[in-house]
Scaffold this motif. Structure first.
Motif, PDB file in Angstrom:
ATOM      1  N   LEU A 110      29.477  60.552  75.819  1.00  0.00           N
ATOM      2  CA  LEU A 110      29.381  60.814  74.384  1.00  0.00           C
ATOM      3  C   LEU A 110      30.783  61.286  74.002  1.00  0.00           C
ATOM      4  CD1 LEU A 110      26.620  62.925  72.634  1.00  0.00           C
ATOM      5  CD2 LEU A 110      28.901  62.637  71.743  1.00  0.00           C
ATOM      6  N   ARG A 111      31.485  60.407  73.305  1.00  0.00           N
ATOM      7  CA  ARG A 111      32.905  60.649  73.070  1.00  0.00           C
ATOM      8  C   ARG A 111      33.173  60.956  71.601  1.00  0.00           C
ATOM      9  NH1 ARG A 111      36.821  58.525  76.641  1.00  0.00           N
ATOM     10  NH2 ARG A 111      35.631  56.811  77.507  1.00  0.00           N
ATOM     11  N   VAL A 112      34.064  61.902  71.345  1.00  0.00           N
ATOM     12  CA  VAL A 112      34.526  62.101  69.959  1.00  0.00           C
ATOM     13  C   VAL A 112      36.045  61.964  69.956  1.00  0.00           C
ATOM     14  CG1 VAL A 112      32.610  63.608  69.254  1.00  0.00           C
ATOM     15  CG2 VAL A 112      34.690  64.634  70.195  1.00  0.00           C
ATOM     16  N   ILE A 118      32.453  68.455  70.144  1.00  0.00           N
ATOM     17  CA  ILE A 118      31.155  67.802  70.366  1.00  0.00           C
ATOM     18  C   ILE A 118      30.103  68.472  69.472  1.00  0.00           C
ATOM     19  CG2 ILE A 118      29.340  67.401  72.090  1.00  0.00           C
ATOM     20  CD1 ILE A 118      31.869  65.870  72.849  1.00  0.00           C
ATOM     21  N   ASP A 119      29.307  67.641  68.823  1.00  0.00           N
ATOM     22  CA  ASP A 119      28.279  68.167  67.940  1.00  0.00           C
ATOM     23  C   ASP A 119      26.945  68.247  68.701  1.00  0.00           C
ATOM     24  OD1 ASP A 119      26.816  68.758  65.555  1.00  0.00           O
ATOM     25  OD2 ASP A 119      26.251  66.636  65.456  1.00  0.00           O
ATOM     26  N   ALA A 120      26.365  69.440  68.726  1.00  0.00           N
ATOM     27  CA  ALA A 120      25.142  69.653  69.507  1.00  0.00           C
ATOM     28  C   ALA A 120      23.989  68.761  69.032  1.00  0.00           C
ATOM     29  CB  ALA A 120      24.738  71.123  69.446  1.00  0.00           C
ATOM     30  N   ASP A 121      23.912  68.510  67.722  1.00  0.00           N
ATOM     31  CA  ASP A 121      22.823  67.670  67.205  1.00  0.00           C
ATOM     32  C   ASP A 121      22.949  66.236  67.720  1.00  0.00           C
ATOM     33  OD1 ASP A 121      21.856  69.837  65.868  1.00  0.00           O
ATOM     34  OD2 ASP A 121      22.850  69.334  63.973  1.00  0.00           O
ATOM     35  N   VAL A 146      40.643  72.280  71.583  1.00  0.00           N
ATOM     36  CA  VAL A 146      39.334  72.379  70.916  1.00  0.00           C
ATOM     37  C   VAL A 146      38.374  73.205  71.768  1.00  0.00           C
ATOM     38  CG1 VAL A 146      37.230  71.033  70.440  1.00  0.00           C
ATOM     39  CG2 VAL A 146      39.433  70.224  69.599  1.00  0.00           C
ATOM     40  N   ILE A 147      37.657  74.123  71.125  1.00  0.00           N
ATOM     41  CA  ILE A 147      36.582  74.809  71.851  1.00  0.00           C
ATOM     42  C   ILE A 147      35.246  74.296  71.318  1.00  0.00           C
ATOM     43  CG2 ILE A 147      36.620  76.911  70.364  1.00  0.00           C
ATOM     44  CD1 ILE A 147      36.048  78.274  73.336  1.00  0.00           C
ATOM     45  N   ASN A 148      34.376  73.933  72.259  1.00  0.00           N
ATOM     46  CA  ASN A 148      33.051  73.435  71.877  1.00  0.00           C
ATOM     47  C   ASN A 148      32.062  74.587  71.737  1.00  0.00           C
ATOM     48  OD1 ASN A 148      33.209  70.462  71.813  1.00  0.00           O
ATOM     49  ND2 ASN A 148      33.914  70.726  73.925  1.00  0.00           N
ATOM     50  N   ASP A 149      31.058  74.379  70.908  1.00  0.00           N
ATOM     51  CA  ASP A 149      30.022  75.404  70.746  1.00  0.00           C
ATOM     52  C   ASP A 149      29.057  75.301  71.933  1.00  0.00           C
ATOM     53  OD1 ASP A 149      27.960  77.067  70.061  1.00  0.00           O
ATOM     54  OD2 ASP A 149      28.000  76.529  67.934  1.00  0.00           O
ATOM     55  N   LEU A 150      29.458  75.948  73.022  1.00  0.00           N
ATOM     56  CA  LEU A 150      28.718  75.810  74.272  1.00  0.00           C
ATOM     57  C   LEU A 150      27.306  76.379  74.179  1.00  0.00           C
ATOM     58  CD1 LEU A 150      28.745  74.949  77.229  1.00  0.00           C
ATOM     59  CD2 LEU A 150      29.804  77.142  77.795  1.00  0.00           C
ATOM     60  N   GLU A 151      27.158  77.461  73.462  1.00  0.00           N
ATOM     61  CA  GLU A 151      25.837  78.091  73.356  1.00  0.00           C
ATOM     62  C   GLU A 151      24.838  77.091  72.752  1.00  0.00           C
ATOM     63  OE1 GLU A 151      25.739  81.587  70.898  1.00  0.00           O
ATOM     64  OE2 GLU A 151      23.722  82.126  71.562  1.00  0.00           O
ATOM     65  N   LYS A 152      25.243  76.443  71.684  1.00  0.00           N
ATOM     66  CA  LYS A 152      24.380  75.466  71.001  1.00  0.00           C
ATOM     67  C   LYS A 152      24.119  74.247  71.897  1.00  0.00           C
ATOM     68  CE  LYS A 152      24.403  75.034  65.993  1.00  0.00           C
ATOM     69  NZ  LYS A 152      25.190  74.520  64.873  1.00  0.00           N
ATOM     70  N   ILE A 153      25.181  73.755  72.516  1.00  0.00           N
ATOM     71  CA  ILE A 153      25.046  72.564  73.365  1.00  0.00           C
ATOM     72  C   ILE A 153      24.104  72.877  74.537  1.00  0.00           C
ATOM     73  CG2 ILE A 153      26.308  71.000  74.941  1.00  0.00           C
ATOM     74  CD1 ILE A 153      28.732  71.291  73.000  1.00  0.00           C
TER      75      ILE A 153
END
Ligand SMILES: Cc1ncc(COP(=O)(O)O)c(C=O)c1O
Length: 374
Positions: A110-112, A118-121, A146-153
């Motif tokens: 899943l690439r952006v 990365i979007d958790a949805d 970039v930091i990803n929203d790890l908690e959500k993911i």
């Protein structure tokens, strides 16, 4: 006298500057790795690493760089043919996917675009009607800042019943990462980043669920076989000769981190990020990453018109002995990256900003003079 003789400001996203106390620790005479003294060192290090990772489970320690721990996170739980979803927002996410492929996983990416998170949805959508054994994610993508929203993911991945394998190489120790609360299955980092050590050590946290997957994993491995580390660790020792000096240095760095306090360390990283972003923007630099995804440990900047990345890096090195990193792959020479993790303070950011300002002003002044002569 040339600036290159002055103390280097190592403003790259790793290796990061090492405090003198830690360098001195590295220079001490060796001790035996089966000695009582060394076992005490291991015991203390493991306790402190539980504190830093906010977890009940101590990590496994490897004499390897971060990629070694990345490999261990795959080859101990992924069997040939297993489906793995790799979240890729830059070079390190892509490396994680390639390691999984190297061990025979069926990897879906899943690439952006570079510079995006990365979007958790979207992850939830992707996992809705496919069953993946594991998801690989880069918490902080060093190649883009970039930091990803790890908690959500992590919530999404755990709800879908998969293991979550986390590359925390440039986030661990720089930002909040409560391993147990976020239910992360594998989390690894390397010594040369926010832990303020030379390169050569990596660590990997393993959840109970990941240990269950380990029991069913038949992938060939030897040096990185987690079972060996767990067995020896129970006796406060290691299966192979460890990096003794680095382990003692780690004991020292964790002591320093406890002295400062986790929240204070994380707040310092955010403060330095914000200082660098706001002031470089005022000076005409472009911010490669939107505020909401901006990494606490590395910032990618786009030079103002009229000056290039190679020129900036060359001038910073020659005139100030400040080292910043180029970007990689497609972003090379388009943006440069300033690391601000570990042993970093306003002093380093301030010097870097000052030098950038001078370099841009100097270049403009020369360009203006050339124009005037035409
Ligand atoms: C996010 C991330 N993952 C993995 C790695 C690879 O670590 P190492 O070079 O220690 O093998 C790095 C190195 O910079 C990184 O930043």
């Amino acid at each position: 006298m040339e600036a290159t003789r002055a103390q280097t400001f190592l403003m790259i996203p790793g290796p990061t500057p090492v405090p003198d106390e830690i360098l001195q620790e590295c220079a001490r005479q060796l001790i035996g790795h089966r000695s009582e003294d060394f076992s005490q060192c291991i015991e203390q290090v493991l306790e402190d690493l539980k504190w830093l990772g906010e977890t009940k489970e101590a990590p496994m320690l490897f004499t390897a760089s971060g990629t070694g721990a990345m490999e261990a996170s795959i080859c101990n739980v992924i069997n040939k043919g297993d489906k793995v979803l790799s979240l890729v927002c830059g070079s390190f996410g892509e490396r994680f996917a390639k390691v999984a492929e190297a061990f025979g996983a069926q990897v879906e990416r899943l690439r952006v675009a570079n510079g995006e998170a990365i979007d958790a949805d979207t992850v939830a959508e992707k996992m809705k009607d496919q069953s993946f054994k594991a998801v690989t994610v880069t918490h902080n993508e060093t190649s883009t800042g970039v930091i990803n929203d790890l908690e959500k993911i992590a919530k999404v991945v755990k709800a879908a019943g998969a293991l979550i394998l986390v590359d925390a190489v440039t986030s661990f120790g720089a930002t909040k990462l409560p391993i147990d609360e976020w239910k992360l299955d594998m989390v690894f980092t390397g010594s040369q980043k926010a832990l303020m050590l030379p390169p050569g050590l990596s660590l990997l946290y393993v959840s109970k669920e990941a240990w269950q997957a380990y029991e069913k994993c038949t992938t060939p491995r030897f040096y990185f076989d987690l079972g060996k580390y767990r067995k020896f660790q129970a006796e406060q020792t290691t299966p192979f000769t460890p990096a003794v000096s680095l382990m003692r240095a780690l004991q020292k760095s964790l002591q320093m981190m406890k002295g400062e306090g986790k929240d204070q360390i994380f707040a310092r990283h955010l403060h330095l990020r914000d200082l660098l972003r706001s002031q470089s923007k005022d000076m005409g630099f472009g911010l490669f990453v939107k505020e909401e995804w901006a990494s606490p440990s590395v910032t990618a900047l786009v030079p103002p018109d009229g000056i290039t990345v190679p020129e900036i890096r060359k001038e910073l090195k020659q005139k100030y002995n400040i080292i910043v990193a180029n970007a990689q792959d497609d972003l090379k020479d388009k943006v440069f990256r300033v690391g601000h993790m570990g042993y970093m303070f306003e002093r380093e950011i301030g010097m870097t900003l000052f030098a950038l300002k001078q370099i841009v002003a100097q270049k403009k002044s020369v360009t203006d003079k050339v124009q005037a002569l035409k």
